[in-house]
Design a protein around this motif. Structure first.
Motif, PDB file in Angstrom:
ATOM      1  N   ASP A 107      12.427  36.229  20.769  1.00  0.00           N
ATOM      2  CA  ASP A 107      13.545  36.996  21.310  1.00  0.00           C
ATOM      3  C   ASP A 107      14.895  36.409  20.924  1.00  0.00           C
ATOM      4  OD1 ASP A 107      11.664  38.600  22.519  1.00  0.00           O
ATOM      5  OD2 ASP A 107      11.754  37.536  24.451  1.00  0.00           O
ATOM      6  N   HIS A 108      14.950  35.130  20.595  1.00  0.00           N
ATOM      7  CA  HIS A 108      16.212  34.460  20.245  1.00  0.00           C
ATOM      8  C   HIS A 108      16.015  33.696  18.929  1.00  0.00           C
ATOM      9  CE1 HIS A 108      15.867  34.872  24.623  1.00  0.00           C
ATOM     10  NE2 HIS A 108      17.158  35.075  24.641  1.00  0.00           N
ATOM     11  N   PRO A 109      15.898  34.370  17.795  1.00  0.00           N
ATOM     12  CA  PRO A 109      15.641  33.656  16.529  1.00  0.00           C
ATOM     13  C   PRO A 109      16.796  32.777  16.081  1.00  0.00           C
ATOM     14  CG  PRO A 109      16.085  35.987  16.129  1.00  0.00           C
ATOM     15  CD  PRO A 109      15.985  35.832  17.612  1.00  0.00           C
ATOM     16  N   TRP A 110      18.041  33.119  16.475  1.00  0.00           N
ATOM     17  CA  TRP A 110      19.180  32.316  16.039  1.00  0.00           C
ATOM     18  C   TRP A 110      19.242  30.965  16.731  1.00  0.00           C
ATOM     19  CZ3 TRP A 110      21.767  33.006  11.794  1.00  0.00           C
ATOM     20  CH2 TRP A 110      21.838  34.277  11.231  1.00  0.00           C
ATOM     21  N   GLU A 111      18.458  30.770  17.787  1.00  0.00           N
ATOM     22  CA  GLU A 111      18.409  29.452  18.418  1.00  0.00           C
ATOM     23  C   GLU A 111      17.788  28.415  17.488  1.00  0.00           C
ATOM     24  OE1 GLU A 111      19.556  28.183  21.275  1.00  0.00           O
ATOM     25  OE2 GLU A 111      20.623  30.063  21.573  1.00  0.00           O
ATOM     26  N   LEU A 112      16.958  28.881  16.546  1.00  0.00           N
ATOM     27  CA  LEU A 112      16.365  27.949  15.588  1.00  0.00           C
ATOM     28  C   LEU A 112      17.384  27.439  14.578  1.00  0.00           C
ATOM     29  CD1 LEU A 112      13.012  29.841  14.928  1.00  0.00           C
ATOM     30  CD2 LEU A 112      13.345  27.802  16.321  1.00  0.00           C
ATOM     31  N   ALA A 113      18.513  28.160  14.436  1.00  0.00           N
ATOM     32  CA  ALA A 113      19.546  27.734  13.491  1.00  0.00           C
ATOM     33  C   ALA A 113      20.450  26.657  14.062  1.00  0.00           C
ATOM     34  CB  ALA A 113      20.387  28.937  13.053  1.00  0.00           C
ATOM     35  N   ARG A 114      20.379  26.401  15.333  1.00  0.00           N
ATOM     36  CA  ARG A 114      21.210  25.348  15.929  1.00  0.00           C
ATOM     37  C   ARG A 114      20.674  23.972  15.543  1.00  0.00           C
ATOM     38  NH1 ARG A 114      24.679  26.588  20.174  1.00  0.00           N
ATOM     39  NH2 ARG A 114      24.724  28.803  20.740  1.00  0.00           N
ATOM     40  N   PRO A 115      21.549  23.059  15.147  1.00  0.00           N
ATOM     41  CA  PRO A 115      21.069  21.708  14.789  1.00  0.00           C
ATOM     42  C   PRO A 115      20.518  20.981  15.997  1.00  0.00           C
ATOM     43  CG  PRO A 115      23.460  21.764  14.851  1.00  0.00           C
ATOM     44  CD  PRO A 115      23.002  23.192  15.002  1.00  0.00           C
ATOM     45  N   ARG A 116      19.475  20.235  15.782  1.00  0.00           N
ATOM     46  CA  ARG A 116      18.855  19.490  16.869  1.00  0.00           C
ATOM     47  C   ARG A 116      18.255  18.203  16.324  1.00  0.00           C
ATOM     48  NH1 ARG A 116      13.532  22.478  18.941  1.00  0.00           N
ATOM     49  NH2 ARG A 116      13.414  20.481  20.014  1.00  0.00           N
ATOM     50  N   VAL A 117      18.063  17.240  17.191  1.00  0.00           N
ATOM     51  CA  VAL A 117      17.464  15.960  16.835  1.00  0.00           C
ATOM     52  C   VAL A 117      15.989  16.018  17.210  1.00  0.00           C
ATOM     53  CG1 VAL A 117      17.534  13.471  17.187  1.00  0.00           C
ATOM     54  CG2 VAL A 117      19.654  14.798  17.236  1.00  0.00           C
ATOM     55  N   VAL A 118      15.130  15.763  16.247  1.00  0.00           N
ATOM     56  CA  VAL A 118      13.701  15.876  16.499  1.00  0.00           C
ATOM     57  C   VAL A 118      13.233  14.784  17.455  1.00  0.00           C
ATOM     58  CG1 VAL A 118      11.433  16.001  15.405  1.00  0.00           C
ATOM     59  CG2 VAL A 118      13.424  16.884  14.220  1.00  0.00           C
ATOM     60  N   LEU A 119      13.900  13.639  17.455  1.00  0.00           N
ATOM     61  CA  LEU A 119      13.479  12.528  18.298  1.00  0.00           C
ATOM     62  C   LEU A 119      13.797  12.749  19.770  1.00  0.00           C
ATOM     63  CD1 LEU A 119      14.597   9.533  16.046  1.00  0.00           C
ATOM     64  CD2 LEU A 119      12.332  10.551  16.253  1.00  0.00           C
ATOM     65  N   GLU A 120      14.428  13.872  20.103  1.00  0.00           N
ATOM     66  CA  GLU A 120      14.730  14.117  21.507  1.00  0.00           C
ATOM     67  C   GLU A 120      13.461  14.318  22.319  1.00  0.00           C
ATOM     68  OE1 GLU A 120      17.231  17.467  21.531  1.00  0.00           O
ATOM     69  OE2 GLU A 120      19.016  16.412  20.853  1.00  0.00           O
ATOM     70  N   ASN A 121      12.464  14.972  21.746  1.00  0.00           N
ATOM     71  CA  ASN A 121      11.255  15.348  22.475  1.00  0.00           C
ATOM     72  C   ASN A 121      10.109  14.434  22.064  1.00  0.00           C
ATOM     73  OD1 ASN A 121      12.767  17.552  23.438  1.00  0.00           O
ATOM     74  ND2 ASN A 121      12.224  18.747  21.640  1.00  0.00           N
ATOM     75  N   ASP A 122       9.451  13.847  23.046  1.00  0.00           N
ATOM     76  CA  ASP A 122       8.289  13.006  22.785  1.00  0.00           C
ATOM     77  C   ASP A 122       7.037  13.526  23.474  1.00  0.00           C
ATOM     78  OD1 ASP A 122       9.089  12.539  25.330  1.00  0.00           O
ATOM     79  OD2 ASP A 122       9.068  10.355  25.211  1.00  0.00           O
ATOM     80  N   GLY A 123       7.115  14.749  24.015  1.00  0.00           N
ATOM     81  CA  GLY A 123       5.960  15.320  24.676  1.00  0.00           C
ATOM     82  C   GLY A 123       5.819  14.950  26.133  1.00  0.00           C
ATOM     83  N   LYS A 124       6.733  14.120  26.649  1.00  0.00           N
ATOM     84  CA  LYS A 124       6.650  13.690  28.049  1.00  0.00           C
ATOM     85  C   LYS A 124       7.921  14.037  28.813  1.00  0.00           C
ATOM     86  CE  LYS A 124       3.550   9.832  27.018  1.00  0.00           C
ATOM     87  NZ  LYS A 124       3.325   8.375  27.142  1.00  0.00           N
ATOM     88  N   ASP A 125       8.602  15.088  28.366  1.00  0.00           N
ATOM     89  CA  ASP A 125       9.832  15.471  29.054  1.00  0.00           C
ATOM     90  C   ASP A 125       9.553  15.966  30.467  1.00  0.00           C
ATOM     91  OD1 ASP A 125      11.278  14.807  26.877  1.00  0.00           O
ATOM     92  OD2 ASP A 125      11.348  16.821  26.033  1.00  0.00           O
ATOM     93  N   ALA A 126       8.413  16.614  30.656  1.00  0.00           N
ATOM     94  CA  ALA A 126       8.094  17.118  31.988  1.00  0.00           C
ATOM     95  C   ALA A 126       7.897  15.990  32.984  1.00  0.00           C
ATOM     96  CB  ALA A 126       6.838  17.997  31.926  1.00  0.00           C
ATOM     97  N   GLU A 127       7.533  14.813  32.511  1.00  0.00           N
ATOM     98  CA  GLU A 127       7.316  13.675  33.399  1.00  0.00           C
ATOM     99  C   GLU A 127       8.608  12.908  33.692  1.00  0.00           C
ATOM    100  OE1 GLU A 127       4.363  11.281  31.620  1.00  0.00           O
ATOM    101  OE2 GLU A 127       2.848  12.875  31.493  1.00  0.00           O
ATOM    102  N   ARG A 128       9.521  12.897  32.744  1.00  0.00           N
ATOM    103  CA  ARG A 128      10.716  12.079  32.883  1.00  0.00           C
ATOM    104  C   ARG A 128      11.929  12.858  33.378  1.00  0.00           C
ATOM    105  NH1 ARG A 128      10.285   8.878  27.072  1.00  0.00           N
ATOM    106  NH2 ARG A 128       8.241   7.929  27.434  1.00  0.00           N
ATOM    107  N   LYS A 129      11.942  14.172  33.181  1.00  0.00           N
ATOM    108  CA  LYS A 129      13.099  14.981  33.545  1.00  0.00           C
ATOM    109  C   LYS A 129      12.822  15.735  34.843  1.00  0.00           C
ATOM    110  CE  LYS A 129      14.806  13.833  29.545  1.00  0.00           C
ATOM    111  NZ  LYS A 129      15.873  12.828  29.407  1.00  0.00           N
ATOM    112  N   ASP A 130      13.898  16.081  35.498  1.00  0.00           N
ATOM    113  CA  ASP A 130      13.816  16.885  36.715  1.00  0.00           C
ATOM    114  C   ASP A 130      14.110  18.326  36.342  1.00  0.00           C
ATOM    115  OD1 ASP A 130      13.732  17.883  39.242  1.00  0.00           O
ATOM    116  OD2 ASP A 130      15.667  17.047  39.866  1.00  0.00           O
TER     117      ASP A 130
END
Length: 253
Positions: free
Chosen positions: A86-109
């Motif tokens: 639904d939002h394909p242009w969100e993929l064009a935004r620059p992002r850092v791959v190292l932000e996500n380690d698969g444990k965001d649900a455990e560390r973030k509120d």
């Protein structure tokens, strides 16, 4: 050599013999590591763990894909596919791959739509939707039994729009304050795009005008010569006219 090739298992032994004989002076970088942690001696692959129990049938042919690993499917992948579809242009935004380690649900509120130490993006919507669906019992957040994937997606999406709108307003206000204090900004991406579009339109307009003129000239040349017969008779030469009158006035001898 037979069916199996055992030469890779003797690489460390062969290198040690070359060092002892003085054929090579410096040991390879992997020599000590291979000696400490030798490679596995098993030459037969074992069947991978099957995640799904399948009924066994007799007298069937052995499957050719027996040693392929099972396909891993995560719920987050379905949510990501829906959001970025639904939002394909969100993929064009620059992002850092190292932000996500698969444990965001455990560390973030994820009871909040935005986090103070990471930007709001599509992954935030996915994690927020997962929180609305399953909650976080360890932190004391129980899931809502009436929550459906569609409701969770709509709520997370609307919160995402509100955060983006707030960010746009903050950038607009910051730019106005900078302009009020004497700052100068170059052309925006919208202005550059409009200039390029106007330039392309003017080039097309000139090309179209030339094409119209050429078509009109071809059409006029196509119908030239078709009219009255008088238009096709050549005009008389003024020097030849008097001579013809003298010949007509002279009697026959």
């Amino acid at each position: 050599m037979g069916r199996y090739d055992f030469r890779p298992l003797r690489v460390h032994q062969h290198a040690s013999q070359l060092l002892a004989a003085g054929r090579i002076r410096i040991a390879p970088p992997w020599h000590e590591v291979i000696g400490t942690v030798p490679p596995a001696q098993t030459l037969v692959r074992s069947q991978p763990l099957q995640h799904q129990e399948r009924p066994r049938r007799r007298n069937i042919k052995k499957p050719s894909k027996l040693f392929q690993p099972q396909r891993l499917v995560y719920e987050e992948d379905t949510l990501r596919k829906e959001f970025f579809g639904d939002h394909p242009w969100e993929l064009a935004r620059p992002r850092v791959v190292l932000e996500n380690d698969g444990k965001d649900a455990e560390r973030k509120d994820w009871s909040l739509p935005s986090q103070p130490d990471r930007p709001v993006d599509g992954e935030s919507v996915v994690q927020r939707q997962m929180f609305l669906l399953h909650g976080n019992p360890e932190a004391g957040h129980m899931p809502d039994p009436n929550m459906t994937p569609a409701k969770a997606y709509d709520q997370a999406r609307k919160e995402f729009y509100e955060v983006r709108l707030q960010q746009d307003i903050e950038r607009r206000v910051a730019k106005e304050e900078a302009l009020a204090t004497g700052a100068y900004f170059g052309k925006s991406t919208l202005q550059i795009g409009m200039e390029l579009e106007d330039k392309a339109y003017e080039e097309w307009k000139a090309w179209a005008s030339n094409e119209v003129i050429e078509q009109e000239q071809k059409r006029a040349a196509m119908y030239t010569g078709i009219g009255s017969e008088a238009a096709s008779v050549p005009e008389a030469d003024p020097q030849v006219g008097p001579e013809l009158e003298e010949l007509e006035a002279t009697p026959n001898s």
